[in-house]
Write an enzyme that holds these catalytic residues in place. Structure first.
Site, PDB file in Angstrom:
ATOM      1  N   THR A  40       3.565  12.365   5.242  1.00 35.18           N
ATOM      2  CA  THR A  40       4.196  12.517   3.922  1.00 35.18           C
ATOM      3  C   THR A  40       3.954  13.889   3.333  1.00 35.18           C
ATOM      4  O   THR A  40       4.803  14.427   2.615  1.00 35.18           O
ATOM      5  CB  THR A  40       3.657  11.423   2.970  1.00 35.18           C
ATOM      6  OG1 THR A  40       4.100  10.170   3.431  1.00 35.18           O
ATOM      7  CG2 THR A  40       4.112  11.632   1.542  1.00 35.18           C
ATOM      8  N   TYR A  54      11.358   8.129   1.127  1.00 32.98           N
ATOM      9  CA  TYR A  54      11.544   9.515   1.581  1.00 32.98           C
ATOM     10  C   TYR A  54      11.381   9.533   3.091  1.00 32.98           C
ATOM     11  O   TYR A  54      11.023   8.526   3.712  1.00 32.98           O
ATOM     12  CB  TYR A  54      10.491  10.436   0.938  1.00 32.98           C
ATOM     13  CG  TYR A  54       9.080   9.983   1.229  1.00 32.98           C
ATOM     14  CD1 TYR A  54       8.411   9.111   0.353  1.00 32.98           C
ATOM     15  CD2 TYR A  54       8.417  10.331   2.413  1.00 32.98           C
ATOM     16  CE1 TYR A  54       7.140   8.634   0.639  1.00 32.98           C
ATOM     17  CE2 TYR A  54       7.148   9.863   2.700  1.00 32.98           C
ATOM     18  CZ  TYR A  54       6.528   9.011   1.803  1.00 32.98           C
ATOM     19  OH  TYR A  54       5.269   8.530   2.088  1.00 32.98           O
ATOM     20  N   SER A  87       2.279   9.347  11.073  1.00 38.83           N
ATOM     21  CA  SER A  87       1.026   9.112  11.820  1.00 38.83           C
ATOM     22  C   SER A  87       0.910   7.718  12.421  1.00 38.83           C
ATOM     23  O   SER A  87       0.121   7.504  13.344  1.00 38.83           O
ATOM     24  CB  SER A  87      -0.171   9.385  10.911  1.00 38.83           C
ATOM     25  OG  SER A  87      -0.335   8.351   9.962  1.00 38.83           O
ATOM     26  N   THR A 120      -0.913   9.718   6.148  1.00 37.32           N
ATOM     27  CA  THR A 120      -2.063   8.996   5.582  1.00 37.32           C
ATOM     28  C   THR A 120      -2.310   7.665   6.284  1.00 37.32           C
ATOM     29  O   THR A 120      -3.416   7.145   6.246  1.00 37.32           O
ATOM     30  CB  THR A 120      -1.828   8.699   4.095  1.00 37.32           C
ATOM     31  OG1 THR A 120      -0.642   7.897   3.964  1.00 37.32           O
ATOM     32  CG2 THR A 120      -1.691   9.980   3.293  1.00 37.32           C
ATOM     33  N   ASP A 121      -1.280   7.097   6.949  1.00 35.08           N
ATOM     34  CA  ASP A 121      -1.438   5.752   7.515  1.00 35.08           C
ATOM     35  C   ASP A 121      -2.590   5.663   8.510  1.00 35.08           C
ATOM     36  O   ASP A 121      -3.332   4.687   8.507  1.00 35.08           O
ATOM     37  CB  ASP A 121      -0.147   5.299   8.209  1.00 35.08           C
ATOM     38  CG  ASP A 121       0.921   4.926   7.198  1.00 35.08           C
ATOM     39  OD1 ASP A 121       1.974   4.434   7.616  1.00 35.08           O
ATOM     40  OD2 ASP A 121       0.691   5.159   5.990  1.00 35.08           O
ATOM     41  N   LYS A 193      -7.860   4.275   4.086  1.00 33.97           N
ATOM     42  CA  LYS A 193      -6.738   4.123   3.149  1.00 33.97           C
ATOM     43  C   LYS A 193      -6.796   2.691   2.619  1.00 33.97           C
ATOM     44  O   LYS A 193      -6.646   1.739   3.375  1.00 33.97           O
ATOM     45  CB  LYS A 193      -5.414   4.391   3.851  1.00 33.97           C
ATOM     46  CG  LYS A 193      -4.195   4.353   2.937  1.00 33.97           C
ATOM     47  CD  LYS A 193      -2.936   4.753   3.688  1.00 33.97           C
ATOM     48  CE  LYS A 193      -1.710   4.766   2.783  1.00 33.97           C
ATOM     49  NZ  LYS A 193      -0.488   5.190   3.524  1.00 33.97           N
ATOM     50  N   GLU A 313     -23.153 -14.768  12.196  1.00 36.33           N
ATOM     51  CA  GLU A 313     -22.063 -15.761  12.382  1.00 36.33           C
ATOM     52  C   GLU A 313     -21.936 -16.210  13.839  1.00 36.33           C
ATOM     53  O   GLU A 313     -21.410 -17.268  14.122  1.00 36.33           O
ATOM     54  CB  GLU A 313     -20.742 -15.135  11.923  1.00 36.33           C
ATOM     55  CG  GLU A 313     -20.637 -14.943  10.419  1.00 36.33           C
ATOM     56  CD  GLU A 313     -20.592 -16.277   9.661  1.00 36.33           C
ATOM     57  OE1 GLU A 313     -20.867 -16.268   8.459  1.00 36.33           O
ATOM     58  OE2 GLU A 313     -20.303 -17.309  10.311  1.00 36.33           O
TER      59      GLU A 313
HETATM   60  N1  DAS Z   1       4.213   7.069   7.362  1.00 34.54           N
HETATM   61  C1  DAS Z   1       3.077   7.695   6.723  1.00 34.54           C
HETATM   62  C2  DAS Z   1       2.310   8.502   7.748  1.00 34.54           C
HETATM   63  O1  DAS Z   1       2.882   9.389   8.387  1.00 34.54           O
HETATM   64  C3  DAS Z   1       3.466   8.614   5.626  1.00 34.54           C
HETATM   65  C4  DAS Z   1       2.241   9.135   4.914  1.00 34.54           C
HETATM   66  O2  DAS Z   1       1.761   8.422   4.044  1.00 34.54           O
HETATM   67  O3  DAS Z   1       1.731  10.213   5.262  1.00 34.54           O
HETATM   68  O4  DAS Z   1       1.113   8.235   7.893  1.00 34.54           O
END
Ligand code: DAS
Length: 356
Positions: A40, A54, A87, A120-121, A193, A313
């Protein structure tokens, strides 16, 4: 005439002195390389109100740098476009390529710090892999954004500015791979995240290492686990990553996924159990069989925070299973892959989970 020519000569000399002073000051700045992978932070939406709708991985690294002229006051910055992908689509091969490039750059005398722009994923997986395998004390910062640069109140520009600042900071050396998101400096090992639509998305249950405000770093704690120079794993000697997969625990879960992974020849299965890594009674014998066939079993938890207690457990000693400590399943998978490049001895594997 005389004075006019003297004035012109003086102005010319002053301009030369200024130009050389600026050049000298610029040369004195740290050298930071930005490795761009997509996400992103390189995304673009149709309008400024598109903060969630987007396309990721559109803007090239040179445009990201050109869009942030403030960077030139912090460091001499140059960019490399390693990938241009979202990602969630990164693979083990991509991870190896990126880590080997980071390692090579970190050994260059003309590189003082490295920033990786990333989706970010799965940013937390890459950050952890790098902190486990890149042998350097130089700052390595992984950074992303929750909104594309085209959106109102986009967060990417400040996140990237912060990342370059930290990468250019001597006080960021020797702290392992770091993540700068939302004014915070997070440990690449601890961070995850935790929210999928807010700019305050990245958290560690153990808290950030510090904050960065207007280009100044404020540190409040140091990493507790082994990383980078103290790591026994080195990307320069790793040639391939073994197949390690994750299965999820939930009510009435069948053994289908475990059976399929075992049949495909995976080297380890990370079980994201309920609660403190609990395993459904009908799944216990399935995992015992998997273990007896030589596949490593790692007990993690689907619960984000806390940590899995060995022999609580499940009788892990008796079953010869490994517990993932405080690592979420996706990070337990990263550590298991890296650890298996060195050993498949379960006592050694458990030591590695305590130490990294
Ligand atoms: N799809 C997500 C990624 O590329 C977009 C983001 O949040 O960066 O990890």
């Amino acid at each position: 005439m005389y004075f006019a020519s003297r004035l012109r000569a003086f102005a010319g000399a002053a301009a030369l002195i200024t130009a050389s002073a600026i050049a000298h000051a610029q040369a004195a700045l740290p050298n930071v390389v930005i490795l761009a992978t997509g996400g992103t932070i390189a995304g673009a939406g149709a309008s400024a109100v598109n903060s969630a709708t987007y396309s990721a991985a559109k803007v090239p690294v040179d445009k990201l740098i050109a869009g942030l002229p403030e960077l030139s006051k912090v460091a001499n910055v140059r960019g490399e476009q390693v990938f241009q992908v979202a990602s969630e689509s990164l693979t083990n091969d991509n991870l190896m390529t990126l880590a080997k490039r980071v390692s090579a750059l970190s050994k260059q005398a003309d590189v003082d710090g490295i920033v990786i722009t990333h989706g970010t994923d799965t940013l937390e997986e890459t950050a952890y892999f790098l902190t486990l395998t890149v042998h350097t004390n130089k700052p390595i910062i992984v950074v992303g954004s929750m909104r594309p640069g085209t959106a109102l109140s986009a967060d990417g520009a400040l996140n990237l500015f912060d990342a370059v600042n930290v990468a250019a900071s001597k006080d960021a050396m020797g702290k392992g791979v770091l993540v700068t998101m939302n004014d915070e400096i997070q440990s690449g090992r601890d961070v995850a995240k935790t929210v999928n639509i807010k700019t305050e998305a990245f958290k560690s249950q153990w808290g950030p290492l510090g904050m960065i405000v207007e280009g100044k770093n404020y540190w409040f704690r140091a990493p507790a686990k082994r990383h980078t120079m103290q790591s026994e794993f080195d990307i320069d000697t790793i040639t391939a990553l073994p197949a390690v997969e994750i299965v999820y625990g939930y009510q009435s879960v069948p053994s289908t996924a475990i059976d399929a992974f075992a049949k495909s020849g995976v080297k380890a299965i990370v079980h994201a159990g309920t609660g403190n890594g609990s395993v459904a009674d009908r799944i216990v014998p399935v995992l015992q069989k998997v273990r007896s066939d030589g596949t490593i079993v790692v007990r993690s938890s689907r619960v984000p925070d806390g940590f899995v207690i060995r022999n609580a457990e499940q009788p892990d000693d008796k079953y010869d299973w490994v517990v993932a400590h405080d690592l979420r399943p996706q990070k337990a998978r990263i550590l298991t892959m890296v650890a298996l490049t060195k050993t498949n001895d379960t006592k050694e594997l458990q030591r590695i989970f305590w130490e990294y």
